[in-house]
Design a protein around this motif. Structure first.
Motif, PDB file in Angstrom:
ATOM      1  N   LEU A  96       9.160   3.508   8.930  1.00  0.00           N
ATOM      2  CA  LEU A  96       8.139   4.815   9.896  1.00  0.00           C
ATOM      3  C   LEU A  96       7.831   5.716   8.868  1.00  0.00           C
ATOM      4  CD1 LEU A  96      11.067   3.867  12.540  1.00  0.00           C
ATOM      5  CD2 LEU A  96       8.483   2.962  12.605  1.00  0.00           C
ATOM      6  N   ALA A  97       8.578   6.449   8.278  1.00  0.00           N
ATOM      7  CA  ALA A  97       8.324   7.396   6.933  1.00  0.00           C
ATOM      8  C   ALA A  97       7.169   8.173   7.195  1.00  0.00           C
ATOM      9  CB  ALA A  97       9.918   7.478   6.536  1.00  0.00           C
ATOM     10  N   PRO A  98       6.242   7.478   6.329  1.00  0.00           N
ATOM     11  CA  PRO A  98       4.916   7.532   6.150  1.00  0.00           C
ATOM     12  C   PRO A  98       4.422   8.215   7.158  1.00  0.00           C
ATOM     13  CG  PRO A  98       5.278   6.022   4.638  1.00  0.00           C
ATOM     14  CD  PRO A  98       6.695   6.419   5.762  1.00  0.00           C
ATOM     15  N   SER A  99       4.594   7.611   8.591  1.00  0.00           N
ATOM     16  CA  SER A  99       3.834   7.692   9.473  1.00  0.00           C
ATOM     17  C   SER A  99       4.140   9.447   9.793  1.00  0.00           C
ATOM     18  CB  SER A  99       4.176   7.445  10.740  1.00  0.00           C
ATOM     19  OG  SER A  99       4.306   5.511  10.697  1.00  0.00           O
ATOM     20  N   LEU A 158      -4.172   9.611  -0.871  1.00  0.00           N
ATOM     21  CA  LEU A 158      -4.369   7.990  -1.540  1.00  0.00           C
ATOM     22  C   LEU A 158      -3.139   7.453  -2.131  1.00  0.00           C
ATOM     23  CD1 LEU A 158      -6.082   7.040  -4.200  1.00  0.00           C
ATOM     24  CD2 LEU A 158      -5.416   8.456  -5.315  1.00  0.00           C
ATOM     25  N   PHE A 159      -2.372   7.919  -2.228  1.00  0.00           N
ATOM     26  CA  PHE A 159      -0.942   6.977  -2.259  1.00  0.00           C
ATOM     27  C   PHE A 159      -0.301   6.669  -0.546  1.00  0.00           C
ATOM     28  CE2 PHE A 159      -0.542   9.414  -6.711  1.00  0.00           C
ATOM     29  CZ  PHE A 159      -0.388   8.579  -6.658  1.00  0.00           C
ATOM     30  N   ILE A 160      -0.193   7.190   0.063  1.00  0.00           N
ATOM     31  CA  ILE A 160       0.011   6.583   1.607  1.00  0.00           C
ATOM     32  C   ILE A 160      -0.961   5.376   1.915  1.00  0.00           C
ATOM     33  CG2 ILE A 160      -0.222   6.940   4.031  1.00  0.00           C
ATOM     34  CD1 ILE A 160       0.758   9.509   3.914  1.00  0.00           C
ATOM     35  N   PHE A 161      -1.940   5.635   1.804  1.00  0.00           N
ATOM     36  CA  PHE A 161      -2.867   4.598   1.324  1.00  0.00           C
ATOM     37  C   PHE A 161      -2.731   3.380   0.443  1.00  0.00           C
ATOM     38  CE2 PHE A 161      -7.320   1.913   0.850  1.00  0.00           C
ATOM     39  CZ  PHE A 161      -7.728   1.830   2.367  1.00  0.00           C
ATOM     40  N   ILE A 162      -2.767   3.064  -0.648  1.00  0.00           N
ATOM     41  CA  ILE A 162      -1.919   2.531  -1.378  1.00  0.00           C
ATOM     42  C   ILE A 162      -0.543   2.124  -1.027  1.00  0.00           C
ATOM     43  CG2 ILE A 162      -0.776   2.086  -3.750  1.00  0.00           C
ATOM     44  CD1 ILE A 162      -2.346   4.100  -5.020  1.00  0.00           C
ATOM     45  N   ARG A 163       0.177   3.084  -0.661  1.00  0.00           N
ATOM     46  CA  ARG A 163       1.597   2.390   0.246  1.00  0.00           C
ATOM     47  C   ARG A 163       1.589   1.629   1.231  1.00  0.00           C
ATOM     48  NH1 ARG A 163       4.031   2.389   5.868  1.00  0.00           N
ATOM     49  NH2 ARG A 163       5.991   2.053   5.369  1.00  0.00           N
ATOM     50  N   SER A 164       0.230   1.119   1.974  1.00  0.00           N
ATOM     51  CA  SER A 164      -0.099   0.354   3.195  1.00  0.00           C
ATOM     52  C   SER A 164      -1.057   0.159   2.675  1.00  0.00           C
ATOM     53  CB  SER A 164      -0.693   2.072   3.975  1.00  0.00           C
ATOM     54  OG  SER A 164      -0.644   2.986   4.637  1.00  0.00           O
ATOM     55  N   GLY A 189       8.668   3.430  -2.332  1.00  0.00           N
ATOM     56  CA  GLY A 189       9.462   4.912  -2.907  1.00  0.00           C
ATOM     57  C   GLY A 189       9.106   5.605  -3.623  1.00  0.00           C
ATOM     58  N   ALA A 190       8.018   5.459  -5.099  1.00  0.00           N
ATOM     59  CA  ALA A 190       7.528   6.511  -5.560  1.00  0.00           C
ATOM     60  C   ALA A 190       6.169   6.961  -4.815  1.00  0.00           C
ATOM     61  CB  ALA A 190       7.163   5.728  -7.680  1.00  0.00           C
ATOM     62  N   ALA A 191       5.316   5.869  -4.594  1.00  0.00           N
ATOM     63  CA  ALA A 191       4.496   6.809  -3.718  1.00  0.00           C
ATOM     64  C   ALA A 191       4.289   7.910  -3.130  1.00  0.00           C
ATOM     65  CB  ALA A 191       3.594   5.042  -3.054  1.00  0.00           C
ATOM     66  N   ILE A 192       5.943   7.302  -1.584  1.00  0.00           N
ATOM     67  CA  ILE A 192       5.981   8.149  -0.709  1.00  0.00           C
ATOM     68  C   ILE A 192       6.480   9.834  -1.096  1.00  0.00           C
ATOM     69  CG2 ILE A 192       7.288   8.702   1.338  1.00  0.00           C
ATOM     70  CD1 ILE A 192       4.571   6.680   0.966  1.00  0.00           C
ATOM     71  N   THR A 194       3.968  11.758  -2.240  1.00  0.00           N
ATOM     72  CA  THR A 194       3.166  11.997  -0.805  1.00  0.00           C
ATOM     73  C   THR A 194       3.871  12.982  -0.409  1.00  0.00           C
ATOM     74  OG1 THR A 194       2.625  10.074  -0.435  1.00  0.00           O
ATOM     75  CG2 THR A 194       2.497  11.346   1.162  1.00  0.00           C
ATOM     76  N   SER A 195       5.376  13.117  -0.701  1.00  0.00           N
ATOM     77  CA  SER A 195       5.998  14.455   0.189  1.00  0.00           C
ATOM     78  C   SER A 195       5.814  15.363  -0.077  1.00  0.00           C
ATOM     79  CB  SER A 195       7.644  13.702  -0.017  1.00  0.00           C
ATOM     80  OG  SER A 195       7.943  13.789  -1.067  1.00  0.00           O
ATOM     81  N   LYS A 196       5.660  15.835  -1.805  1.00  0.00           N
ATOM     82  CA  LYS A 196       5.375  17.407  -2.125  1.00  0.00           C
ATOM     83  C   LYS A 196       3.937  17.633  -1.812  1.00  0.00           C
ATOM     84  CE  LYS A 196       9.068  16.510  -4.795  1.00  0.00           C
ATOM     85  NZ  LYS A 196       9.508  14.867  -4.143  1.00  0.00           N
TER      86      LYS A 196
END
Length: 299
Positions: free
Chosen positions: A107-110, A246-252, A279-282, A285-287
């Protein structure tokens, strides 16, 4: 008695822990197919905690209240998820920490995607809504609706999978629900990226969709170029937004493939994939840097 599995790159010992085991679980197996590495879990907890605290500081300093409802909530979810994995590094057959990390890391990336949607709306307002087919408010309504639908769907799928695991049933149907709502999220991110690209292209070429007078008196530079000037702060926000997207897309994509491969497949049972592609992708993303102009705006 102990056994080993490959978790990313090196064999990891698996303790024979009977307490908390789900029904029919092999005595020498774990719920993950590996034992989460303690120091990696602790590292991600630290990174997400630092990021979340920084965004709480930004939200309070600049009165960016929407940060609390988006990226801060996402950061807390990641902290909880990696805390569950840290717990599992000591008790890899316990069901509760396993379910805890599944639901929260899904759920976190949403919430972080919602932050990107909000930032785009604010940037459109700053640079000129005449370059956009939709108003900043409509961007928020359309894409946050997509995000909310994806969030609720993933939560329902996660709950169904969790209940199935608790009762010793197949969690695959719940996993499929999560997978298809991650696909919806992927589609919304792709549409958002296309809309952002078109807006920035129109801004760069000074090709507005419609004429729109300035709400405030433009500066001399703005009058000379014919539109609002993009300062360094906004440029940094755009770069951050692009990297995040980009990284959210990769993670999804990774999560979709992972769930398609099944709960006992090679992808979900390989720790290295999760650590890097989720982990690393998000963490990246969080920065999100904050522009002083952005700080003066309201979502």
């Amino acid at each position: 008695m102990a056994s080993t599995v490959v978790s990313g790159s090196a064999p990891t010992p698996i303790p024979s822990i009977e307490a908390g085991s789900i029904p029919n679980l092999n005595p020498n197996a774990t719920l993950y197919g590996y034992v989460p590495t303690l120091w990696i879990c602790a590292l991600f907890i630290a990174l997400f905690s630092i990021s979340t605290l920084l965004h709480i500081y930004q939200a309070a300093k600049y009165r960016l209240w929407w940060l609390y409802a988006t990226i801060v909530v996402g950061g807390v979810c990641e902290i909880l998820g990696w805390s569950g994995r840290l717990w599992s590094s000591k008790e890899p057959r316990q069901l509760n920490p396993y379910l805890m990390q599944i639901c929260t890391t899904i759920l976190a990336p949403s919430w972080m995607t919602a932050a990107n949607f909000t930032i785009l709306g604010i940037i459109i307002r700053l640079l000129g809504s005449q370059y956009s087919w939709l108003s900043p408010r409509m961007y928020l309504i359309v894409f946050l609706t997509f995000d909310l639908v994806a969030l609720v769907g993933q939560a329902v799928g996660g709950a169904q999978a969790s209940l199935a695991a608790q009762s010793g049933n197949d969690p695959e149907p719940g996993g499929n629900i999560m997978k298809w709502f991650i696909v919806i999220q992927l589609i919304s991110i792709a549409l958002y990226a296309l809309c952002a690209f078109e807006f920035l292209l129109r801004y760069h070429l000074n090709k507005p969709v419609r004429s729109k007078p300035y709400a405030d008196k433009p500066s001399e530079d703005e009058e000379r170029v014919g539109h609002r000037v993009m300062d360094r702060g906004i440029q940094l926000m755009l770069v951050g937004m692009g990297i995040s997207t980009l990284f959210i897309f990769i993670r999804s994509i990774y999560r979709t493939i992972e769930l398609s491969d099944g709960w006992s497949g090679r992808i979900i049972t390989t720790q290295l994939y999760f650590n890097v592609l989720d982990g690393a992708a998000i963490v990246i993303t969080s920065k999100k840097p904050t522009s002083t102009k952005l700080a003066k705006q309201r979502a």
